[in-house]
Write a protein that holds these residues in place. Sequence first.
Motif, short mmCIF file in Angstrom:
data_model
loop_
_atom_site.label_atom_id
_atom_site.label_comp_id
_atom_site.label_asym_id
_atom_site.label_seq_id
_atom_site.Cartn_x
_atom_site.Cartn_y
_atom_site.Cartn_z
N TYR A 77 1.54 2.94 -5.03
CA TYR A 77 1.77 1.91 -6.05
C TYR A 77 1.10 2.30 -7.37
O TYR A 77 1.68 2.15 -8.45
CB TYR A 77 1.21 0.58 -5.56
CG TYR A 77 1.71 -0.61 -6.34
CD1 TYR A 77 2.85 -1.28 -5.95
CD2 TYR A 77 1.04 -1.04 -7.48
CE1 TYR A 77 3.31 -2.38 -6.66
CE2 TYR A 77 1.50 -2.12 -8.20
CZ TYR A 77 2.63 -2.79 -7.78
OH TYR A 77 3.08 -3.85 -8.50
N ASP A 120 7.32 0.41 1.77
CA ASP A 120 7.39 -0.80 0.94
C ASP A 120 6.05 -1.53 0.94
O ASP A 120 5.35 -1.60 1.96
CB ASP A 120 8.47 -1.75 1.46
CG ASP A 120 9.87 -1.16 1.34
OD1 ASP A 120 10.06 -0.26 0.51
OD2 ASP A 120 10.77 -1.61 2.08
N THR A 135 3.13 4.63 -9.42
CA THR A 135 4.26 4.04 -10.15
C THR A 135 3.81 3.47 -11.49
O THR A 135 4.60 3.37 -12.42
CB THR A 135 4.95 2.92 -9.34
OG1 THR A 135 4.08 1.78 -9.23
CG2 THR A 135 5.32 3.39 -7.94
N LYS A 145 9.60 2.61 -6.69
CA LYS A 145 9.42 2.01 -8.01
C LYS A 145 8.64 0.71 -7.89
O LYS A 145 8.74 -0.01 -6.89
CB LYS A 145 10.79 1.72 -8.66
CG LYS A 145 11.62 2.97 -8.95
CD LYS A 145 12.85 2.63 -9.75
CE LYS A 145 12.53 2.15 -11.14
NZ LYS A 145 13.73 1.93 -11.98
N GLY A 146 7.84 0.41 -8.91
CA GLY A 146 7.03 -0.79 -8.92
C GLY A 146 7.67 -1.89 -9.76
O GLY A 146 8.20 -1.63 -10.84
N TRP A 155 2.66 -4.57 3.95
CA TRP A 155 3.36 -3.29 3.81
C TRP A 155 4.07 -2.93 5.10
O TRP A 155 3.67 -3.31 6.20
CB TRP A 155 2.40 -2.18 3.38
CG TRP A 155 1.40 -1.74 4.42
CD1 TRP A 155 1.50 -0.67 5.27
CD2 TRP A 155 0.14 -2.35 4.72
NE1 TRP A 155 0.39 -0.57 6.07
CE2 TRP A 155 -0.46 -1.59 5.74
CE3 TRP A 155 -0.54 -3.47 4.21
CZ2 TRP A 155 -1.70 -1.92 6.28
CZ3 TRP A 155 -1.77 -3.79 4.75
CH2 TRP A 155 -2.34 -3.02 5.76
N LEU A 190 6.47 -2.77 -4.43
CA LEU A 190 6.79 -1.36 -4.46
C LEU A 190 7.98 -1.17 -3.54
O LEU A 190 7.92 -1.42 -2.33
CB LEU A 190 5.61 -0.52 -3.96
CG LEU A 190 5.86 0.99 -3.85
CD1 LEU A 190 6.11 1.59 -5.22
CD2 LEU A 190 4.68 1.69 -3.19
#
Length: 223
Positions: free
Chosen positions: A160, A43, A163, A63-64, A39, A59
């Motif tokens: 995450y 992100d 999402t 959005k996933g 990560w 991610l």
Amino acid sequence: MRHLVTGLLLAASLPALADGKATLESHSAQGSATMEVSWAGDDLRMDFPQQAQAGFMLLKDGKGYMVSQMQGQTMVMDLAQLKEMAEGMGGDKAAAGLTDQQASSVDSLEATGEQETIAGLEGDVYRLQWTDKAGNAHDDTLVLSDDPQVRELMTAFHAYQRTMTGEPDPIATELEERELGMLRFSDRFQIAELSDETPQADIFVLPEDAMTFEDMMRSAISE
């Protein structure tokens, strides 16, 4: 697929993220999985070395996505759409499979006074009592830490998870309020390794030549 994301539904959150890498182990009735997580900022990327055919999850920009190979073609699927499709195909059975993994409430979270070392980090052992969305009661042991990087990793997981489900997780919210992160959740989820190494930026880029699920459906219809 459900056992790959068990840990994601059991995470804590923190307002700001740094960078890092971690190896996680998750266990469920469907089997065990090792996840390599990277990560940077907002992100997050998850790879599954034991199941390379599963591709990876990403991610990006809130959005996933799932990125995988299908018949030699790179596919990018929106996880929210994938969840809706799975529930539509599986009906009540698919929904039940998800609800027993998702918390509807935290009934109590109390420190036991014991400590446990995981991935080189010392954490406090807690007893968690919670109820899932199917109405079942659970009694689990957690190992929690206020280490900043543990909290950062859990932040990424919570983002995450949202999402996928479209809503915050009560367990994550409880830990956020207590400024704690999770080292272990019962025998279902555990951090194996954790580092503050910054991942390469290009691993968070979606492939340009990928097909979406809609592209594949249009191609199949036109043939």
